[in-house]
Design a protein around this motif. Structure first.
Motif, PDB file in Angstrom:
ATOM      1  N   VAL A  19      53.390  31.293  44.501  1.00  0.00           N
ATOM      2  CA  VAL A  19      52.132  31.841  45.040  1.00  0.00           C
ATOM      3  C   VAL A  19      52.415  33.245  45.564  1.00  0.00           C
ATOM      4  CG1 VAL A  19      50.293  31.540  46.751  1.00  0.00           C
ATOM      5  CG2 VAL A  19      51.331  29.527  45.686  1.00  0.00           C
ATOM      6  N   TYR A  20      51.589  34.209  45.152  1.00  0.00           N
ATOM      7  CA  TYR A  20      51.849  35.617  45.477  1.00  0.00           C
ATOM      8  C   TYR A  20      50.615  36.277  46.061  1.00  0.00           C
ATOM      9  CZ  TYR A  20      52.727  40.630  44.287  1.00  0.00           C
ATOM     10  OH  TYR A  20      52.870  41.991  44.308  1.00  0.00           O
ATOM     11  N   ASP A  21      50.835  37.142  47.068  1.00  0.00           N
ATOM     12  CA  ASP A  21      49.768  37.987  47.616  1.00  0.00           C
ATOM     13  C   ASP A  21      50.338  39.392  47.809  1.00  0.00           C
ATOM     14  OD1 ASP A  21      47.832  39.322  49.046  1.00  0.00           O
ATOM     15  OD2 ASP A  21      47.532  37.759  50.544  1.00  0.00           O
ATOM     16  N   PRO A  22      49.870  40.362  46.997  1.00  0.00           N
ATOM     17  CA  PRO A  22      50.425  41.716  47.060  1.00  0.00           C
ATOM     18  C   PRO A  22      49.902  42.559  48.218  1.00  0.00           C
ATOM     19  CG  PRO A  22      48.704  41.638  45.423  1.00  0.00           C
ATOM     20  CD  PRO A  22      48.835  40.243  45.957  1.00  0.00           C
ATOM     21  N   ALA A  23      48.932  42.013  48.968  1.00  0.00           N
ATOM     22  CA  ALA A  23      48.397  42.723  50.141  1.00  0.00           C
ATOM     23  C   ALA A  23      48.235  41.664  51.226  1.00  0.00           C
ATOM     24  CB  ALA A  23      47.054  43.374  49.799  1.00  0.00           C
ATOM     25  N   ILE A  96      47.854  33.696  42.308  1.00  0.00           N
ATOM     26  CA  ILE A  96      47.743  34.883  43.147  1.00  0.00           C
ATOM     27  C   ILE A  96      46.474  34.749  43.976  1.00  0.00           C
ATOM     28  CG2 ILE A  96      47.395  37.383  43.169  1.00  0.00           C
ATOM     29  CD1 ILE A  96      49.093  37.559  40.629  1.00  0.00           C
ATOM     30  N   LEU A  97      46.608  34.946  45.266  1.00  0.00           N
ATOM     31  CA  LEU A  97      45.460  34.912  46.184  1.00  0.00           C
ATOM     32  C   LEU A  97      45.499  36.218  46.954  1.00  0.00           C
ATOM     33  CD1 LEU A  97      46.189  31.308  47.340  1.00  0.00           C
ATOM     34  CD2 LEU A  97      43.928  31.978  46.526  1.00  0.00           C
ATOM     35  N   ALA A  98      44.432  37.000  46.904  1.00  0.00           N
ATOM     36  CA  ALA A  98      44.507  38.303  47.558  1.00  0.00           C
ATOM     37  C   ALA A  98      43.148  38.820  47.998  1.00  0.00           C
ATOM     38  CB  ALA A  98      45.155  39.320  46.614  1.00  0.00           C
ATOM     39  N   ASN A  99      43.179  39.508  49.130  1.00  0.00           N
ATOM     40  CA  ASN A  99      42.020  40.234  49.631  1.00  0.00           C
ATOM     41  C   ASN A  99      42.499  41.662  49.902  1.00  0.00           C
ATOM     42  OD1 ASN A  99      39.771  41.200  50.945  1.00  0.00           O
ATOM     43  ND2 ASN A  99      40.099  40.053  52.820  1.00  0.00           N
ATOM     44  N   ILE A 148      40.699  36.829  43.654  1.00  0.00           N
ATOM     45  CA  ILE A 148      40.793  38.136  44.323  1.00  0.00           C
ATOM     46  C   ILE A 148      39.436  38.498  44.913  1.00  0.00           C
ATOM     47  CG2 ILE A 148      41.331  40.586  43.963  1.00  0.00           C
ATOM     48  CD1 ILE A 148      42.710  39.451  41.236  1.00  0.00           C
ATOM     49  N   VAL A 149      39.442  38.926  46.173  1.00  0.00           N
ATOM     50  CA  VAL A 149      38.198  39.391  46.809  1.00  0.00           C
ATOM     51  C   VAL A 149      38.090  40.896  46.623  1.00  0.00           C
ATOM     52  CG1 VAL A 149      36.844  39.419  48.941  1.00  0.00           C
ATOM     53  CG2 VAL A 149      38.570  37.663  48.620  1.00  0.00           C
ATOM     54  N   LEU A 150      36.947  41.341  46.090  1.00  0.00           N
ATOM     55  CA  LEU A 150      36.725  42.784  45.926  1.00  0.00           C
ATOM     56  C   LEU A 150      35.296  43.138  46.338  1.00  0.00           C
ATOM     57  CD1 LEU A 150      38.367  43.636  42.454  1.00  0.00           C
ATOM     58  CD2 LEU A 150      39.186  44.350  44.704  1.00  0.00           C
TER      59      LEU A 150
END
Length: 287
Positions: A19-23, A96-99, A148-150
């Motif tokens: 599981v990855y979150d780049p931010a 990948i889970l990211a905001n 991804i939240v955008l």
């Protein structure tokens, strides 16, 4: 906001794998993933966590957040900018889970014009949204999924972004788009959307659009939440529709809420991904 994170986690179900979150901020995505696994009687040892965060103070908070839960996560040896100093160069993530921060205008595009990550087109200098999307796609394993939240502008932006969006759609990476209600963030009223990207979609050549803009409950004058309790089932309603669509089990389009759309119809709409374009308006009956 926790309710957005919970929605993403319930949709892509990160039970096991990388599981990855780049931010990753202070690690909220990871915490919710672990809660999800525990709530579904899974084993948290079946996931490995990778993250990156630019702000040193927030990075320390994320490390602490994982440590107090006895989770061994790899957040890199220091805080660093994901675009310019990728600390997980060889990672292929299952989830990948990211905001990521919305609409960053000064992200150093000029130093990255020839970057290997821009497989679908070079993101514009004035907005990093499509740089985030492509960075994450470059990190997905062959069966990987990302939520991804955008900001909503990403769904219909023109110029270079429109070209990249067309390429993402043509390559069948866009699995589901959810338009979320406004007022979910403490600091901004800007409405956002969740993109679910999938390297190996179950429904090839289709995208599910969910219009959740009317969901949720105002809990203060300025703040709305998607609730999941004895009387509300906002999050499970969204997740269940996505799973029914994915597995082709009892899925039905619902006027005003959700619609399964094929690639040709998205093409006819100039590759616009705004759910309101596709989800039919619910007719109000006059008694």
């Amino acid at each position: 906001p926790a309710c957005i994170v919970k929605t993403m986690v319930e949709m892509i179900e990160p039970y096991s794998g990388r599981v990855y979150d780049p931010a990753c901020g202070s690690g909220g995505m990871f915490v919710q993933s672990l809660k999800f696994i525990e709530n579904h009687q899974g084993n948290v040892r079946n996931i490995s966590i990778y993250g990156q965060e630019k702000n040193p103070t927030t990075w320390k908070l994320a490390k602490m957040n994982l440590a107090i839960r006895s989770i061994d996560g790899d957040l890199g040896k220091f805080a660093a900018d994901t675009f310019h100093e990728d600390l997980h160069k060889d990672l292929k993530a299952d989830y990948i889970l990211a905001n990521p921060p919305f609409n960053i205008s000064d992200w150093g595009q000029e130093k990255l014009v020839d970057d290997y990550r821009w497989k679908y087109g070079v993101p514009p200098k004035g907005n990093a949204n499509y740089a985030w999307l492509q960075h994450m796609i470059s990190k997905l394993s062959v069966n990987g999924k990302a939520a991804i939240v955008l900001a909503n502008g990403s769904l219909s932006a023109g110029g270079q972004e429109a070209e990249i969006r067309k390429n993402l759609i043509e390559n069948d990476l866009v699995d589901c788009i959810i338009a979320m209600p406004s007022n979910l963030f403490y600091t901004v009223t800007i409405p956002c959307s969740i993109w679910v990207l999938n390297r190996n979609k179950k429904q090839k050549g289709q995208t599910l659009f969910i219009n959740a803009t009317n969901m949720g409950t105002m809990i203060t004058r300025n703040l709305r939440e998607l609730l999941e309790d004895e009387t509300h089932n906002d999050i499970s309603t969204i997740a269940n529709i996505y799973h029914a669509y994915q597995n082709n089990e009892n899925y039905e389009d619902k006027a005003g809420f959700c619609k399964k759309v094929n690639l040709d119809d998205i093409k006819k709409s100039n590759y616009n991904l705004t759910p309101g374009r596709y989800v039919e308006i619910k007719k109000i009956k006059n008694d």
